[in-house]
Design an enzyme around this catalytic site. Structure first.
Site, PDB file in Angstrom:
ATOM      1  N   THR A 200       1.221  -1.159  -0.330  1.00 32.68           N
ATOM      2  CA  THR A 200       0.242  -0.497   0.011  1.00 32.68           C
ATOM      3  C   THR A 200       1.165   1.130   0.148  1.00 32.68           C
ATOM      4  O   THR A 200       1.858   1.488   0.596  1.00 32.68           O
ATOM      5  CB  THR A 200      -0.542  -0.315   1.634  1.00 32.68           C
ATOM      6  OG1 THR A 200      -1.762  -0.928   1.419  1.00 32.68           O
ATOM      7  CG2 THR A 200      -1.759   1.203   1.120  1.00 32.68           C
ATOM      8  N   ARG A 228     -13.109  -8.637  -3.723  1.00 32.42           N
ATOM      9  CA  ARG A 228     -12.407  -7.872  -1.975  1.00 32.42           C
ATOM     10  C   ARG A 228     -12.203  -6.326  -2.261  1.00 32.42           C
ATOM     11  O   ARG A 228     -11.259  -6.231  -3.541  1.00 32.42           O
ATOM     12  CB  ARG A 228     -11.465  -9.348  -2.474  1.00 32.42           C
ATOM     13  CG  ARG A 228     -10.999  -9.023  -0.811  1.00 32.42           C
ATOM     14  CD  ARG A 228      -9.425  -7.901  -0.775  1.00 32.42           C
ATOM     15  NE  ARG A 228      -9.404  -7.929   0.473  1.00 32.42           N
ATOM     16  CZ  ARG A 228      -7.697  -6.730   0.756  1.00 32.42           C
ATOM     17  NH1 ARG A 228      -6.939  -6.139   0.217  1.00 32.42           N
ATOM     18  NH2 ARG A 228      -7.841  -6.737   1.939  1.00 32.42           N
ATOM     19  N   GLY A 230     -10.354  -3.920   0.723  1.00 33.76           N
ATOM     20  CA  GLY A 230      -9.184  -4.530   2.152  1.00 33.76           C
ATOM     21  C   GLY A 230      -9.585  -2.607   2.629  1.00 33.76           C
ATOM     22  O   GLY A 230     -10.599  -2.207   2.700  1.00 33.76           O
ATOM     23  N   ASP A 231      -8.813  -2.343   3.548  1.00 34.97           N
ATOM     24  CA  ASP A 231      -9.471  -0.865   4.704  1.00 34.97           C
ATOM     25  C   ASP A 231      -8.606   0.238   3.737  1.00 34.97           C
ATOM     26  O   ASP A 231      -9.463   0.263   4.477  1.00 34.97           O
ATOM     27  CB  ASP A 231      -7.636  -1.447   5.512  1.00 34.97           C
ATOM     28  CG  ASP A 231      -6.575  -1.771   5.666  1.00 34.97           C
ATOM     29  OD1 ASP A 231      -6.541  -1.879   4.644  1.00 34.97           O
ATOM     30  OD2 ASP A 231      -6.338  -0.626   6.349  1.00 34.97           O
ATOM     31  N   THR A 250      -0.950   0.058   6.193  1.00 34.10           N
ATOM     32  CA  THR A 250      -0.679  -0.708   5.176  1.00 34.10           C
ATOM     33  C   THR A 250      -0.785  -2.042   5.921  1.00 34.10           C
ATOM     34  O   THR A 250       0.641  -2.206   7.178  1.00 34.10           O
ATOM     35  CB  THR A 250       0.685  -0.255   5.016  1.00 34.10           C
ATOM     36  OG1 THR A 250       1.448  -1.982   4.356  1.00 34.10           O
ATOM     37  CG2 THR A 250       1.729   0.345   5.875  1.00 34.10           C
ATOM     38  N   TRP A 252      -1.922  -6.682   6.082  1.00 32.51           N
ATOM     39  CA  TRP A 252      -3.198  -7.047   6.631  1.00 32.51           C
ATOM     40  C   TRP A 252      -4.878  -6.759   6.635  1.00 32.51           C
ATOM     41  O   TRP A 252      -5.420  -6.473   7.517  1.00 32.51           O
ATOM     42  CB  TRP A 252      -3.554  -8.295   7.322  1.00 32.51           C
ATOM     43  CG  TRP A 252      -3.743 -10.154   6.816  1.00 32.51           C
ATOM     44  CD1 TRP A 252      -5.147  -9.656   6.062  1.00 32.51           C
ATOM     45  CD2 TRP A 252      -4.034 -11.237   7.055  1.00 32.51           C
ATOM     46  NE1 TRP A 252      -5.435 -11.090   5.464  1.00 32.51           N
ATOM     47  CE2 TRP A 252      -4.917 -11.585   6.398  1.00 32.51           C
ATOM     48  CE3 TRP A 252      -2.336 -11.546   7.818  1.00 32.51           C
ATOM     49  CZ2 TRP A 252      -4.454 -13.447   6.474  1.00 32.51           C
ATOM     50  CZ3 TRP A 252      -2.346 -12.918   8.071  1.00 32.51           C
ATOM     51  CH2 TRP A 252      -3.504 -13.511   7.239  1.00 32.51           C
TER      52      TRP A 252
END
Length: 339
Positions: A200, A228, A230-231, A250, A252
């Site tokens: 990221t 999918r 992500g955050d 940055t 999981w």
């Protein structure tokens, strides 16, 4: 003129919200990251040199905005645009591939002075997703747009579009092939770069008015499926800024989402009176690992203090202050001057 943004600044000032004052000028600072999870043995000398050069260029681009008296958000987007254009990082030009062999990009920005935010998810033809995220914030009534709708909005607002092939790099393509092979054989990923959840870019900045901003951009996970997200584009999870704190994460993403990691760091500073170091360490190096995740973050407070916690073998990271000297580091244990 962005009327909603201006009105928000005026309202916050009238209400006396912390950090929105006419106090003396702050000393500007910009902090960036280019992703956690990097390890020395997987990087040759040229890769390392290119990454350091790109980070220094990003810091200088953002610093130039701050020195012109521009708002923190200008510095954040300027820095991230450089990183998105650099194939060394998992964002923009260097984004990883999905299971189907596509590049699907996410990004978000947040203005700490007004609490306005913008985000995009799953775009495939936007050269600089961070600029589209900012346009969502400034030119729409929404916070997040996704996929074809976001791309149509980009076209309507003059955001640069490219063919999907623009994002392809051979390094990322080979990482996908390796991941697919390991997946088919039921094997664990054999190296960090091929691992699904790293990579990221992000930036946090403090401007002369004492205002903060944060931004994050990513290609997501290698071999991700089913659209999918992500955050990174989720406000409060991978990106957050308020009057006292700005965060870009940055790692999981699933764990950052569950922990509402970026907001939790700022909440600890605001409500529990924790220092930047304490709050950042508690979330990144304690709460997320206890839940099974890992990664890192950059955190900047309104007084100019910052933290760069990570629990991996390395994290691309750097900062620049008023003197205009960029400081960058990659590996764990590598010296990095502090303010």
């Amino acid at each position: 003129m962005n009327v909603p943004r201006l009105a928000a600044r005026i309202l916050l000032g009238c209400l006396g919200i912390a950090g929105v004052t006419s106090a003396s000028a702050a000393e500007p600072v910009l902090v960036i990251h280019g992703g956690a999870g990097v390890i020395r043995k997987g990087m040759d000398a040229q890769d390392e040199s290119d990454a350091r050069e790109a980070m220094a260029a990003a810091l200088k681009a953002g610093h130039a905005q701050l020195m012109q008296g521009k708002p923190a958000l200008d510095a954040v987007t300027a820095a991230i645009t450089v990183l998105e254009d650099s194939p060394q990082f998992n964002a923009g030009k260097g984004a990883v591939f999905t299971h189907e062999g596509r590049n699907e990009l996410d990004a978000a920005v947040m203005d700490g002075a007004t609490l306005q935010a913008g985000a995009v998810a799953g775009v495939q033809t936007v050269r600089n997703p961070i600029l589209l995220a900012r346009t969502v914030m400034e030119k729409s009534p929404h916070v997040m747009m996704a996929r074809e709708g976001a791309e149509a909005f980009a076209a309507d607002n003059g955001i640069t579009l490219v063919e999907p092939a623009y994002f392809r790099t051979e390094k990322r393509w080979q990482q996908l092939q390796k991941a697919l092979k390991e997946e088919a054989g039921g094997q664990a990923h054999s190296d960090v770069e091929t691992a699904k959840h790293f990579g990221t870019v992000g930036a946090v900045a403090l401007d002369r008015d004492g205002h903060l901003a944060a931004g994050t951009s990513t290609g997501g996970m290698t071999n991700k499926r089913w659209g999918r997200i992500g955050d990174s584009p989720i406000i409060g999870a991978g990106t957050y800024a308020d009057a006292g704190c700005a965060v870009s994460g940055t790692g999981w993403g699933e764990y950052y989402i569950r922990a509402v990691a970026a907001h939790d760091i700022c909440a600890r500073i605001k409500y529990a009176g924790q220092s930047v170091d304490e709050a950042a360490y508690a979330v990144i190096n304690r709460e997320i690992p206890l839940a099974g995740g890992n990664g890192g973050a950059i955190v900047l407070a309104a007084d100019g203090h910052f933290a760069m916690p990570f629990n991996t073998d390395g994290m691309y990271r750097g900062w620049i202050g008023a003197d205009g000297v960029p400081h960058v580091a990659i590996f764990a244990g590598e010296p990095l001057p502090s303010r």
